[in-house]
Design an enzyme around this catalytic site. Structure first.
Site, PDB file in Angstrom:
ATOM      1  N   HIS A 125       3.815   6.240  -1.589  1.00 51.95           N
ATOM      2  CA  HIS A 125       4.996   5.483  -0.812  1.00 51.95           C
ATOM      3  C   HIS A 125       5.313   4.777  -0.956  1.00 51.95           C
ATOM      4  O   HIS A 125       5.094   3.568  -2.067  1.00 51.95           O
ATOM      5  CB  HIS A 125       3.538   5.020   0.782  1.00 51.95           C
ATOM      6  CG  HIS A 125       4.154   4.323   2.062  1.00 51.95           C
ATOM      7  ND1 HIS A 125       4.762   2.898   1.766  1.00 51.95           N
ATOM      8  CD2 HIS A 125       3.872   5.278   3.189  1.00 51.95           C
ATOM      9  CE1 HIS A 125       4.672   3.010   3.386  1.00 51.95           C
ATOM     10  NE2 HIS A 125       4.858   4.427   4.270  1.00 51.95           N
ATOM     11  N   ASP A 197      -3.817   1.761  -2.924  1.00 55.40           N
ATOM     12  CA  ASP A 197      -3.685   1.908  -2.053  1.00 55.40           C
ATOM     13  C   ASP A 197      -4.341   2.950  -0.957  1.00 55.40           C
ATOM     14  O   ASP A 197      -4.258   4.153  -0.761  1.00 55.40           O
ATOM     15  CB  ASP A 197      -2.020   2.322  -1.535  1.00 55.40           C
ATOM     16  CG  ASP A 197      -1.037   2.749  -0.216  1.00 55.40           C
ATOM     17  OD1 ASP A 197      -1.742   2.624   0.352  1.00 55.40           O
ATOM     18  OD2 ASP A 197       0.123   3.388  -0.526  1.00 55.40           O
ATOM     19  N   GLN A 200      -3.968   4.938   4.496  1.00 54.85           N
ATOM     20  CA  GLN A 200      -4.631   6.229   4.873  1.00 54.85           C
ATOM     21  C   GLN A 200      -5.794   6.596   4.924  1.00 54.85           C
ATOM     22  O   GLN A 200      -6.812   7.070   5.135  1.00 54.85           O
ATOM     23  CB  GLN A 200      -2.774   6.683   4.150  1.00 54.85           C
ATOM     24  CG  GLN A 200      -2.488   7.242   4.627  1.00 54.85           C
ATOM     25  CD  GLN A 200      -2.240   6.976   5.862  1.00 54.85           C
ATOM     26  OE1 GLN A 200      -2.745   8.328   6.862  1.00 54.85           O
ATOM     27  NE2 GLN A 200      -0.802   6.832   6.804  1.00 54.85           N
ATOM     28  N   LYS A 223      -3.068   0.261  10.998  1.00 54.71           N
ATOM     29  CA  LYS A 223      -4.011   1.978  10.597  1.00 54.71           C
ATOM     30  C   LYS A 223      -5.031   2.074  11.044  1.00 54.71           C
ATOM     31  O   LYS A 223      -5.717   3.039  11.308  1.00 54.71           O
ATOM     32  CB  LYS A 223      -3.385   2.510   9.141  1.00 54.71           C
ATOM     33  CG  LYS A 223      -1.648   2.293   9.245  1.00 54.71           C
ATOM     34  CD  LYS A 223      -1.186   3.007   7.738  1.00 54.71           C
ATOM     35  CE  LYS A 223       0.276   3.111   7.300  1.00 54.71           C
ATOM     36  NZ  LYS A 223       0.935   3.959   8.065  1.00 54.71           N
ATOM     37  N   CYS A 365       8.549   7.441   4.500  1.00 53.07           N
ATOM     38  CA  CYS A 365       8.862   5.943   3.538  1.00 53.07           C
ATOM     39  C   CYS A 365       7.624   7.258   2.066  1.00 53.07           C
ATOM     40  O   CYS A 365       7.292   6.259   1.025  1.00 53.07           O
ATOM     41  CB  CYS A 365       7.748   5.054   3.891  1.00 53.07           C
ATOM     42  SG  CYS A 365       8.294   4.279   4.943  1.00 53.07           S
TER      43      CYS A 365
END
Length: 433
Positions: A125, A197, A200, A223, A365
């Protein structure tokens, strides 16, 4: 065409979310229950989160500097939120929890503190690509398998040392989960730290920072069913202690003179200004709610929905689901796809305008990844979450089947927007324009 196994067991929402009973207008007249299948972009607030915010708001006040009872409550709530988040991700006792705006903000903060090169994958991303682009980022091309990808990362770190390996925990385009334990071992074997990261991954899988040996983990409240403007960077304090303040201002200092400043230690060092107490408390409430679920229940819920989604999509002629790794066995409840002869933006607008179904169209993105998987073109992404039911997935599949079979019932302009668009906005927004 049968898109869903009629004998498949119905899947109910796992937890109540705000907006679960929302109805939205259709261009063809009337309304429909809102099927939110855009969870990967932004998730609705859990009911438990909005209730916790309502509990906090009467006490909301300044933190650490106020003498009133509201300030004492707000300060205690912020401090407790840090502890809750740390516990949720299994942080080490000395790890710092920096309250930031979102994952992008977290990696920009970390970028200001990393004392050397950063190695990333080309599938990341933009939040994990752009912060490092100051001449210190080295990008590794992911292989056709996860095993080949890990080997490529190891080869790059062996070729030239780096301070940090920064990787996603799960692709926001394909939903495929990366082997974090293997990547941690590779990074540490070559003297690098690893930042994950988790934007998600964390909303769908439990992550154990200390158990896996992750050095830094970033994720966003919006999220994680807590869309109140806060995210976190969790990890080792030494680089952050040595870095210049991310934002200069009140709250980040111990003492100020006209010609000198004594900066505060972390986390205050990088949190100048009035902190987002509401966002931090909301994020902690989401962590509490998810932590209270029986082990594996969330994964089972979303796995059943994800399998139903991907199986149904595979039955549609001309539809191609984007995948990256041939050996990926763990995939989140997410599918990104293209539909022959139907632009992605038209598909998304059609689903919303004629069926009340929300998906995402674009390049998510992650432009370099879409360049690999779809020649740089846009695609459609559908994603499920805690408030999703099998009925939502079945509605999507039926609507796509109707699009393939008979086409849209409405007209759409060159930008693929409904033309005309008679759907009213909520009255509280005010007049458009």
């Amino acid at each position: 065409m049968t898109l869903v196994d009629q004998t498949a067991e119905a899947v109910r929402p796992l937890l109540p979310v705000t907006g679960a009973d929302l109805r939205v207008p259709l261009v063809t007249g009337g309304s429909a229950p809102y099927a939110n299948l855009d969870i990967a972009a932004s998730a609705p607030a859990l009911r438990s989160v909005s209730e916790r915010v309502d509990q906090l708001l009467p006490y909301y006040s300044s933190v650490h500097r106020g003498a009133g009872h509201g300030s004492a409550v707000s300060t205690a709530a912020l401090d407790a939120a840090r502890r809750t988040v740390a516990g949720f991700v299994g942080a080490r006792p000395d790890d710092v929890v920096q309250v930031v705006r979102h994952t992008t903000d977290a990696f920009n903060l970390l970028a200001s503190a990393v004392p050397g090169d950063v190695v990333t994958l080309d599938v990341e991303h933009h939040a994990n690509l752009l912060p490092w682009a100051r001449g210190r980022r080295r990008t590794v091309a992911a292989g056709r398998t996860l095993a080949a990808t890990v080997a490529a990362v190891e080869a790059e770190l062996a070729r030239e040392p780096a301070a940090l390996l920064a990787v996603t925990g799960a692709s926001n385009v394909t939903g495929e989960v990366l082997p974090l334990a293997d990547l941690v071992a590779v990074a540490h074997r070559h003297g690098a730290r690893i930042a994950v990261d988790g934007a998600q991954l964390v909303p769908h899988r439990r992550v154990d920072v200390a158990g896996l040996g992750i050095d830094y983990l970033a994720f966003s409240g919006h999220k994680l069913y807590a869309p109140y403007g806060a995210g976190v960077l969790v990890g080792r304090p030494d680089w952050l202690e040595a870095a210049p303040p991310y934002l200069a201002g009140g709250g980040a200092v111990r003492a100020v003179a006209l010609d000198a400043v004594e900066w505060a230690p972390v986390p205050a060092r990088h949190e100048a200004g009035t902190p987002n107490v509401v966002g931090a408390v909301a994020l902690a409430a989401a962590c509490e709610t998810l932590a209270a679920l029986p082990p594996g229940e969330q994964a089972r819920h979303e796995s059943a929905l994800g399998e139903r989604l991907r199986t149904g999509l595979a039955a549609l002629p001309g539809l191609r689901v984007l995948r990256l790794w041939d050996d990926a066995t763990d995939t989140l409840g997410l599918a990104t796809f293209t539909l022959a002869d139907h632009p992605a933006e038209l598909v998304a607008q059609y689903l919303s305008a004629e069926h009340g179904i929300a998906v995402r169209a674009g390049r998510f993105c992650a432009h370099p990844l879409l360049a690999r998987l779809n020649d740089g073109g846009t695609a459609v992404r559908a994603s499920v979450g805690l408030g999703t039911s099998s009925a939502d997935v079945d509605r999507l599949l039926a609507a796509l089947d109707a699009l393939v079979t008979t086409g849209p019932r409405w007209t759409y302009d060159a930008a693929h927007l409904p033309a005309p668009d008679p759907r009213p906005l909520p009255h509280w927004i005010g007049r458009p324009g």
